[in-house]
Design a protein around this motif. Structure first.
Motif: not given
Ligand SMILES: Nc1ncnc2c1ncn2[C@@H]1O[C@H](COP(=O)(O)OP(=O)(O)O)[C@@H](O)[C@H]1O
Ligand SMILES: [Mg+2]
Length: 349
Positions: A220-225, A337-340, A342-349
């Motif tokens: 959950m920490y490394n791969n938040p939705a 490599e560590a940057v997460l 997200f799209d503008t509505s907050g969902d993970r890309l």
């Protein structure tokens, strides 16, 4: 024993607090129900223990459908935030109470109370009254009382909320030890991400009566939705900046951060970047410029807020060393490599 909620709905009057929740807790697993205040954690727990009725859906403990059973017939052990010990009874009688209700014989009661007192490390406290115990000791008694009947599931509602910081740390590992030693299936309700991450096998992170993500803590920490999950886990928290994708990089103002190869096919246009404090600093090069706007030392580590020249702010955590001052200009890097993203509505890309 496995616990399974199917399509669970709970309403109070006109208000739907839980809307069609599915949740499976595996046999022997400790599951955190984590989320901000008011998201429906306690409502879910109280429904599982039978204090609240369900408005829709069903609940199974193993093969047993307990949806319509009263609390006493479900065989659950519950620990509430305030412990709810009986003040006029000594500790032995407090722990024995659920067995006396079941009319077990006195020799059995004595044996079971002694055994459970050993397990939670309070045999020397049995003749005292609750008022003569510290908060941590009362917590142990509440656990003993919840476990003495050998329930199928153990339900804990913010059990550490009333303890001071040091005791909370101690009881975190104690509750986990006791859960592992008994092998009981457990649900821990908490708003504290550290508790959920450190004590539980998996976390169900809730928002507004829904589970946003259900994962193991590190996953959950490394791969938040989404940005909600990313922002809920981690202290100091993740920072978000708005950026554009241009020429193989994320750009925001004069700043550029390389896009990891694996991410390239998934991003374009406007994005939100999530950068955790351990992934921003001088050890990752340069390219992101700003001024130190906050410094805090935590002894082993120093925390910085860097307000970007382009606007926005990114937190950094650094091993304690030569400390920078407020107002110092920095140009630091971000681990690509560590940057997460997200799209503008907050969902993970
Ligand atoms: N008995 C109740 N009657 C009406 N509303 C309630 C009742 N219990 C909880 N709620 C509402 O349900 C929502 C979820 O509450 P709760 O489950 O206690 O949240 P949490 O434990 O996550 O902080 C809140 O908006 C709360 O006000
Ligand atoms: Mg609650």
């Amino acid at each position: 024993m496995q616990l399974k909620l199917n399509n669970f709905t709970k309403t109070f009057g006109e208000v739907t607090v839980i809307d069609g929740m599915d949740l499976t807790v595996n046999d022997g697993e400790m599951m955190a129900l984590l989320g901000p205040s008011g998201c429906g954690k306690s409502t879910t727990l109280f429904t599982i223990c039978g204090i609240h009725r369900m408005n829709g859906g069903d609940l199974h403990f193993g093969d047993r459908d307990v949806t319509h059973l009263p609390s006493q017939q479900r065989n659950v052990g519950v620990v509430f935030q305030n412990y709810a010990l009986y003040p006029h009874m000594d500790i032995r009688d407090n722990i024995a109470f659920p067995l006396k209700v079941q009319k077990q014989d006195s020799a059995t009661i004595k044996r079971k109370v002694n055994e459970i007192a050993e397990l939670v490390h309070i045999p020397e406290l049995l003749d005292r009254k609750p008022a003569q115990l510290s908060g941590g000791q009362q917590q142990r008694v509440a656990l003993a009382r919840a476990l003495v009947r050998q329930p199928d599931v153990l339900l804990l509602d913010e059990p550490l909320a009333n303890l001071d910081a040091k005791l909370r740390l101690e009881m975190r590992s104690e509750i986990r030890r006791i859960q592992l030693e008994t092998g009981i299936t457990a649900i821990l309700v908490t708003h504290d991400q550290v508790e959920a991450m450190s004590m539980c096998d998996r976390i169900a992170l809730m928002r507004d009566g829904k589970i946003e993500q259900l994962s193991e803590p590190s996953e959950m920490y490394n791969n938040p939705a989404n940005t909600f999950v990313a922002g809920f886990l981690g202290n100091p928290p993740i920072s978000f900046v708005n950026a554009q994708v241009a020429g193989g990089s994320f750009t925001f103002g004069d700043n550029t951060v390389a896009i990891a190869e694996a991410l390239k096919p998934r991003v374009g246009g406007e994005v939100q970047l999530g950068i955790r404090p351990e992934h921003f600093g001088p050890q990752f090069g340069t390219g992101v410029t700003g001024k130190i706007s906050f410094v805090e030392t935590q002894g082993r580590e120093d925390l910085y807020n860097v307000t970007l020249n382009s606007g926005g702010m990114i937190r950094s955590i650094q091993p304690a060393g030569e400390r920078l001052k407020m107002g110092d200009a920095v140009s630091w890097g971000v681990s690509p490599e560590a940057v997460l993203a997200f799209d503008t509505s907050g969902d993970r890309l």
